[in-house]
Design an enzyme around this catalytic site. Structure first.
Site, PDB file in Angstrom:
ATOM      1  N   ARG A  80      25.958  -0.727  16.654  1.00 10.71           N
ATOM      2  CA  ARG A  80      26.210   1.035  15.600  1.00 10.71           C
ATOM      3  C   ARG A  80      26.546   1.772  16.011  1.00 10.71           C
ATOM      4  NH1 ARG A  80      21.433   4.249  14.034  1.00 10.71           N
ATOM      5  NH2 ARG A  80      22.193   6.045  12.086  1.00 10.71           N
ATOM      6  N   HIS A 124      27.085  10.997  10.529  1.00 13.14           N
ATOM      7  CA  HIS A 124      26.187  11.243  11.140  1.00 13.14           C
ATOM      8  C   HIS A 124      25.767  12.607  11.220  1.00 13.14           C
ATOM      9  CE1 HIS A 124      23.442   8.816  14.173  1.00 13.14           C
ATOM     10  NE2 HIS A 124      22.897   9.766  14.200  1.00 13.14           N
ATOM     11  N   ASN A 290      14.901   3.585  10.774  1.00  9.64           N
ATOM     12  CA  ASN A 290      14.877   4.461  11.804  1.00  9.64           C
ATOM     13  C   ASN A 290      13.202   4.630  12.512  1.00  9.64           C
ATOM     14  OD1 ASN A 290      17.337   4.006  11.996  1.00  9.64           O
ATOM     15  ND2 ASN A 290      18.572   6.261  12.236  1.00  9.64           N
ATOM     16  N   TYR A 292      10.955   6.681  15.588  1.00 10.29           N
ATOM     17  CA  TYR A 292      10.274   6.987  16.743  1.00 10.29           C
ATOM     18  C   TYR A 292       8.863   7.300  16.849  1.00 10.29           C
ATOM     19  CZ  TYR A 292      15.176   7.518  17.404  1.00 10.29           C
ATOM     20  OH  TYR A 292      16.918   7.264  17.857  1.00 10.29           O
TER      21      TYR A 292
HETATM   22  C1  FCB Z   1      17.840   9.938  15.513  1.00 13.27           C
HETATM   23  C2  FCB Z   1      18.923  10.661  15.787  1.00 13.27           C
HETATM   24  C3  FCB Z   1      20.165  10.047  17.035  1.00 13.27           C
HETATM   25  C4  FCB Z   1      19.309  10.271  18.008  1.00 13.27           C
HETATM   26  C5  FCB Z   1      17.748  10.057  18.014  1.00 13.27           C
HETATM   27  C6  FCB Z   1      16.785  10.520  19.301  1.00 13.27           C
HETATM   28  O1  FCB Z   1      16.945  10.963  15.066  1.00 13.27           O
HETATM   29  O2  FCB Z   1      19.602   9.894  14.026  1.00 13.27           O
HETATM   30  O3  FCB Z   1      21.157  10.408  16.821  1.00 13.27           O
HETATM   31  O4  FCB Z   1      19.245  12.031  17.818  1.00 13.27           O
HETATM   32  O5  FCB Z   1      17.419  10.660  16.822  1.00 13.27           O
END
Ligand code: FCB
Length: 443
Positions: A80, A124, A290, A292
Site C-alpha cells: 500500500r 494521504h 488503521n 494504533y
Molecule cells: C497514521 C498515518 C501514517 C503514519 C502513522 C504512524 O495516522 O496515516 O501516515 O503517520 O499514523
C-alpha cells in the site's frame, strides 16, 4: 526474540506493508511536481519537531527498485503506497503531468513483476498548495477536483492497481490538520473544521464513481479508529466517551455505510446538500482500518472548548511515541465495528498497524527490535481472535516498510521494518522484518 506460534490465517489473507508519498519519496521538485500543503508546512519554522522536511525523506522516488526488492524479500502479497496528487496535477486541476504518472506506472509494474499487488491510496494528506490557496477542503469544489484527479489516475493505472483507497484517515486530516493545527495545513478551527469532514467524504463518494468507471478493481477508504476507554464512572464521563466515539469513530463511517451523520455539534446550513449523503454512501468493497491505540476519555472541565477530555491510559507498555500498546483494542475495535454496522459492513482489512521505537544499529550494523516483534505478534493474535469471533478481516498491512518522515515528528520516530540511515540512505532490515517473513508470512 521467540514468540508463541502464530495461528493460521484464512487462505488468501492479504499480507502487506504501507507507506505514503510525502513520507518516503523526496524528489519534491522532480518532473514537474507542484508544491503540496506539507511542503509549505514543513518549511514553516517551528512546525516540525526536528526542523526537517520531506524534501529528500527516504529518496524512494529514485530508489523504488531497491524498495520493491525489500518488499519481495519480505514475501508480502501487497504493497500500500500513496500517489502524490501534486505529481499528477501540480496545481490540483487540469490535465495530468505525464511524468508524474510515469513514476507510479514504473512502481506498479515493478511490483507486479515481483508478484506484489499494488494497493494505491489517492490522498494521504498532500493536497496541492494551489487548492489550499482556494480554501482547500473547506471549499466544496475540492471534492470535485479530487474526483477529476481520481479519474486521471485510474485512466492510466486502472488495469493494474488491485485495490483503490480513496482517502487516508480523513478524521486525522480534519482534526490534526484543520482543528488543532499540528498537521498541514495548520488551521486551528476546532469544530469549525467540520466542513472538512463533509467535503472529504463527498470527494470520496465522487471518486468512487470515477474509479468504477475506469477500473474493475475494488474500492476502499482507510479510516483511523480508536476504541474509547472511559476513565471515570459518572454519567458525564460516559457522555464524554460517547461524544468522542461519535467524532473519532462514527463521523466518517456512519455516512459511508448509509446511516447519515451521527448526532452531535452538526454542520452549518448549506454544507450538507440534497443528494450528498447518497453520493457518500456509494457501496464500498473493503473498509480499511488503521489502528494504533485506544483513547482514554473523561468529562471535560466546565470551561473547556471541547465536550470531552483526553487522558493518558495507565497500565500499558508504551512506544517511543508514548502511545499505549494495546492489542486488545484492535480485537475490540474489529468486533465492535461488526456489531455496530452488521450487514452494512463490507469485509475489513487492517490497512495500518505498527509502532515507533528508537531503533539503532549495533556494532555489527544489525538492528534488533524485539519490541516491534512483540507489538506485531500481539496485534496479529488480536486480528486472529476477531476472525475467530466471526469478523470478516481479509488483510493486514504493517505501518511501515521503511523508517520514514513522520509528519510533525520529522525523522524522530522510526516505524519501519527496515531501518533507514538518512545520511547515506542505507536500508537495513530489522529483526522484525525477518520475524514477519519467517514466522508469519512464509512460516
Ligand atoms: C497514521 C498515518 C501514517 C503514519 C502513522 C504512524 O495516522 O496515516 O501516515 O503517520 O499514523
Amino acid at each position: 526474540m521467540t514468540t508463541a506460534p502464530m495461528p493460521e490465517f484464512p487462505a488468501g489473507f492479504r499480507w502487506g506493508v504501507s507507506t505514503s508519498a510525502y513520507q518516503i519519496e523526496g524528489a519534491v521538485g522532480a518532473d514537474g511536481r507542484g508544491p503540496s500543503i506539507w511542503d509549505t508546512f514543513a518549511h514553516s519554522p517551528g512546525r516540525i519537531a526536528d526542523g526537517s522536511t520531506g524534501d529528500v525523506a527516504c529518496d524512494h522516488y529514485h530508489r523504488y527498485r531497491e524498495d520493491v526488492g525489500l518488499l519481495a524479500g519480505l514475501g508480502v502479497s501487497a504493497y500500500r503506497f500513496s500517489i502524490a496528487w501534486p505529481r499528477v496535477q501540480p496545481t490540483g486541476a487540469g490535465a495530468a503531468t505525464p511524468a508524474g504518472l510515469d513514476f507510479y506506472e514504473r512502481l506498479v509494474d515493478e511490483l507486479l513483476g515481483h508478484g506484489v499487488d499494488p494497493v494505491a491510496t489517492l490522498f494521504h494528506w498532500d493536497l496541492p498548495q494551489a487548492l489550499e490557496d482556494a480554501g482547500g477542503w473547506l471549499n466544496r469544489d475540492t471534492a470535485a477536483r479530487f474526483a477529476e484527479y481520481a479519474d486521471l489516475v485510474a485512466a492510466r493505472l486502472g488495469d493494474r492497481v488491485k485495490l483503490w483507497i480513496t482517502l487516508n484517515e480523513p478524521f486525522i486530516h480534519m482534526s490534526l490538520g484543520h482543528g488543532m493545527g499540528v498537521h498541514a495545513p495548520g488551521r486551528m478551527l476546532l469544530f469549525d473544521a467540520f466542513p472538512v469532514a463533509h467535503h472529504q467524504l463527498l470527494g470520496h463518494g465522487l471518486a468512487v464513481s470515477a474509479l468504477r468507471a475506469r477500473s474493475g478493481s475494488p474500492v476502499a477508504i482507510a479510516n483511523n479508529y480508536s476504541p474509547v476507554r472511559v476513565a471515570g464512572d459518572t454519567d458525564a464521563d460516559r457522555a464524554a466517551g460517547a461524544a468522542y466515539d461519535a467524532l473519532h469513530n462514527r463521523l466518517f463511517t456512519d455516512p459511508l455505510l448509509g446511516l447519515g451523520y451521527p448526532d452531535g455539534p452538526g454542520f452549518d446550513e448549506g454544507v450538507v446538500r440534497a443528494g450528498d449523503l447518497d453520493v457518500i454512501a456509494a457501496p464500498l468493497d473493503v473498509l480499511g482500518v488503521n489502528y494504533y491505540n485506544p483513547t482514554g476519555i473523561r468529562a471535560a472541565e466546565p470551561d473547556s472548548p471541547l465536550p470531552f477530555e483526553i487522558v493518558p491510559l495507565e497500565g500499558y507498555p508504551r512506544t517511543a511515541f508514548d502511545w499505549p500498546v494495546a492489542p486488545d483494542g484492535l480485537r475490540d475495535l474489529l468486533v465492535d465495528l461488526r456489531d455496530r454496522y452488521g450487514a452494512a459492513l463490507p469485509p475489513m482489512q487492517v490497512t495500518e498497524s505498527g509502532c515507533a521505537y528508537d531503533d539503532v544499529p549495533d556494532a555489527d550494523g544489525r538492528v534488533d527490535d524485539p519490541d516491534r516483534i512483540a507489538y506485531l505478534d500481539g496485534h496479529l493474535h488480536a486480528v486472529r481472535a476477531a476472525i475467530d469471533e466471526g469478523v470478516d478481516v481479509t488483510g493486514y498491512f504493517v505501518w511501515s516498510l521503511l523508517d520514514n518522515w513522520e509528519w510533525a515528528e520529522g525523522f524522530t520516530k522510526r516505524f519501519g521494518l527496515v531501518h533507514v540511515d538518512y545520511a547515506t540512505q542505507r536500508r537495513t532490515p530489522k529483526s522484525s522484518y525477518a520475524w514477519l517473513r519467517d514466522r508469519v508470512i512464509k512460516p
